[in-house]
Scaffold this motif. Structure first.
Motif, PDB file in Angstrom:
ATOM      1  N   GLU A   1       2.188   2.195  -6.274  1.00 54.04           N
ATOM      2  CA  GLU A   1       0.984   1.980  -5.348  1.00 54.04           C
ATOM      3  C   GLU A   1       1.014   1.374  -4.027  1.00 54.04           C
ATOM      4  O   GLU A   1       2.007   0.525  -3.710  1.00 54.04           O
ATOM      5  CB  GLU A   1       0.075   1.160  -6.203  1.00 54.04           C
TER       6      GLU A   1
ATOM      7  N   VAL B   1      -4.255   2.699   4.609  1.00 53.59           N
ATOM      8  CA  VAL B   1      -3.028   1.927   4.349  1.00 53.59           C
ATOM      9  C   VAL B   1      -2.998   0.992   5.554  1.00 53.59           C
ATOM     10  O   VAL B   1      -3.321   1.335   6.771  1.00 53.59           O
ATOM     11  CB  VAL B   1      -1.793   2.830   4.096  1.00 53.59           C
TER      12      VAL B   1
ATOM     13  N   ASP C   1      -0.426  -0.081  -1.083  1.00 52.47           N
ATOM     14  CA  ASP C   1      -1.870  -0.856  -0.229  1.00 52.47           C
ATOM     15  C   ASP C   1      -1.156  -1.257   1.231  1.00 52.47           C
ATOM     16  O   ASP C   1      -1.879  -1.083   2.077  1.00 52.47           O
ATOM     17  CB  ASP C   1      -2.083  -2.114  -0.714  1.00 52.47           C
TER      18      ASP C   1
ATOM     19  N   SER D   1      -9.725  -3.726   4.191  1.00 52.55           N
ATOM     20  CA  SER D   1      -9.879  -2.738   2.944  1.00 52.55           C
ATOM     21  C   SER D   1     -10.972  -3.321   2.094  1.00 52.55           C
ATOM     22  O   SER D   1     -11.093  -4.382   1.539  1.00 52.55           O
ATOM     23  CB  SER D   1      -8.537  -2.564   2.480  1.00 52.55           C
TER      24      SER D   1
ATOM     25  N   ALA E   1      -1.530  -7.357  -2.490  1.00 56.66           N
ATOM     26  CA  ALA E   1      -1.231  -6.127  -1.741  1.00 56.66           C
ATOM     27  C   ALA E   1       0.126  -5.433  -2.190  1.00 56.66           C
ATOM     28  O   ALA E   1       1.315  -5.901  -1.974  1.00 56.66           O
ATOM     29  CB  ALA E   1      -1.171  -6.251  -0.220  1.00 56.66           C
TER      30      ALA E   1
ATOM     31  N   SER F   1       5.613  -3.266  -4.847  1.00 60.74           N
ATOM     32  CA  SER F   1       4.531  -2.475  -5.669  1.00 60.74           C
ATOM     33  C   SER F   1       4.978  -2.380  -7.182  1.00 60.74           C
ATOM     34  O   SER F   1       6.299  -2.180  -7.444  1.00 60.74           O
ATOM     35  CB  SER F   1       4.516  -0.893  -5.535  1.00 60.74           C
TER      36      SER F   1
ATOM     37  N   ILE G   1      -5.048  -4.876   5.971  1.00 63.20           N
ATOM     38  CA  ILE G   1      -5.380  -4.964   4.627  1.00 63.20           C
ATOM     39  C   ILE G   1      -6.755  -5.739   4.458  1.00 63.20           C
ATOM     40  O   ILE G   1      -7.302  -5.859   3.447  1.00 63.20           O
ATOM     41  CB  ILE G   1      -4.263  -5.619   4.107  1.00 63.20           C
TER      42      ILE G   1
END
Length: 254
Positions: A217, A4, A219, A254, A162, A146, A251
């Motif tokens: 969710e 994360v 991220d 990722s 994100a 999210s 991020i």
């Protein structure tokens, strides 16, 4: 292993007023959301914060807000989608100039406060913000609550998004943040906040204020740099995440 991003709102000092402990907190986060002068910040602070983030290899994002310095951008304003588009272009462009001047690259955009919450529920505002970000640079990542309308708008226009969750905020049954004016909006117990975050990252759920388990969710996790124990909390949340087999990384990686 789970992973994360850990982000923090910063660069919120201005003029003679000092807010937060940005330089120290940058040692523990992977993304910095830098205020662009509307809800907080000023040109000198923007320049200083960009330089610090680049020195510490922290991803830089524009933290765009409503033009409400007195209310710290946390009071709703009746703005049109066109105005949302314009203020996003203006603020992202301002921070982009400082990042470019230092040879860096901006990674993301995150609305602040009331603008963030308004765009989470208002499709037209969300679409206007997403369009502004996309037209500046379609490689920018759009941060949003999210599962919100802002995340949906970003995906639809072709941006990478994100999904953001909050360590120190409570949630309502529809997945939105409990309004700050309500007494149970903030989680002040550090252990409780961290347990909530770990559950969101590893299980994809959060328990609302009415004890309902809802899907979420995660991220990127937001921590607030203006809190009185922000530095201590930033260090603790990073340590506890990694001790629970959650890798903290940008991020962008990722």
């Amino acid at each position: 292993m789970f992973h994360v991003d850990l982000n923090c709102d910063m660069g919120e000092s201005f003029g003679a007023y000092s807010i937060g402990n940005d330089e120290a907190i940058l040692d523990f986060i992977t993304s910095a959301n830098i205020a662009c002068g509307f809800h907080a910040g000023d040109p000198s602070i923007m320049d200083k914060t960009v330089k610090l983030a680049l020195e510490k290899n922290v991803a830089i994002g524009a933290h765009v807000g409503l033009q409400d310095l007195v209310g710290f951008g946390r009071r709703n304003m009746d703005i049109s989608p066109r105005e949302a588009y314009d203020i996003t272009i203006y603020q992202v462009g301002a921070l982009y100039g400082f990042v470019k001047a230092e040879g860096g690259k901006m990674s993301h955009v995150k609305p602040h406060g009331a603008l963030y919450n308004m765009a989470a529920k208002d499709s037209k505002l969300a679409e206007a913000i997403a369009e502004a970000v996309y037209k500046i640079d379609p490689e920018l990542i759009l941060f949003g609550l999210s599962g919100s309308k802002l995340i949906k708008a970003g995906k639809e226009i072709g941006l990478r998004v994100a999904n953001e969750v909050f360590a120190d905020r409570t949630y309502t049954d529809d997945g939105s943040l409990t309004p700050r004016k309500e007494k149970n909006a903030l989680i002040e117990d550090k252990d409780k906040a961290i347990n909530q975050v770990i559950k969101m990252v590893k299980e994809g759920t959060v328990v609302s204020t009415s004890e309902k388990e809802i899907s979420i969710e995660a991220d990127t996790i937001c921590i607030h740099g203006d809190g009185k124990n922000a530095l201590e909390f930033a260090k603790k949340i990073r340590d506890d995440l990694e001790n629970n087999n959650v890798k903290v990384k940008s991020i962008c990686d990722s």
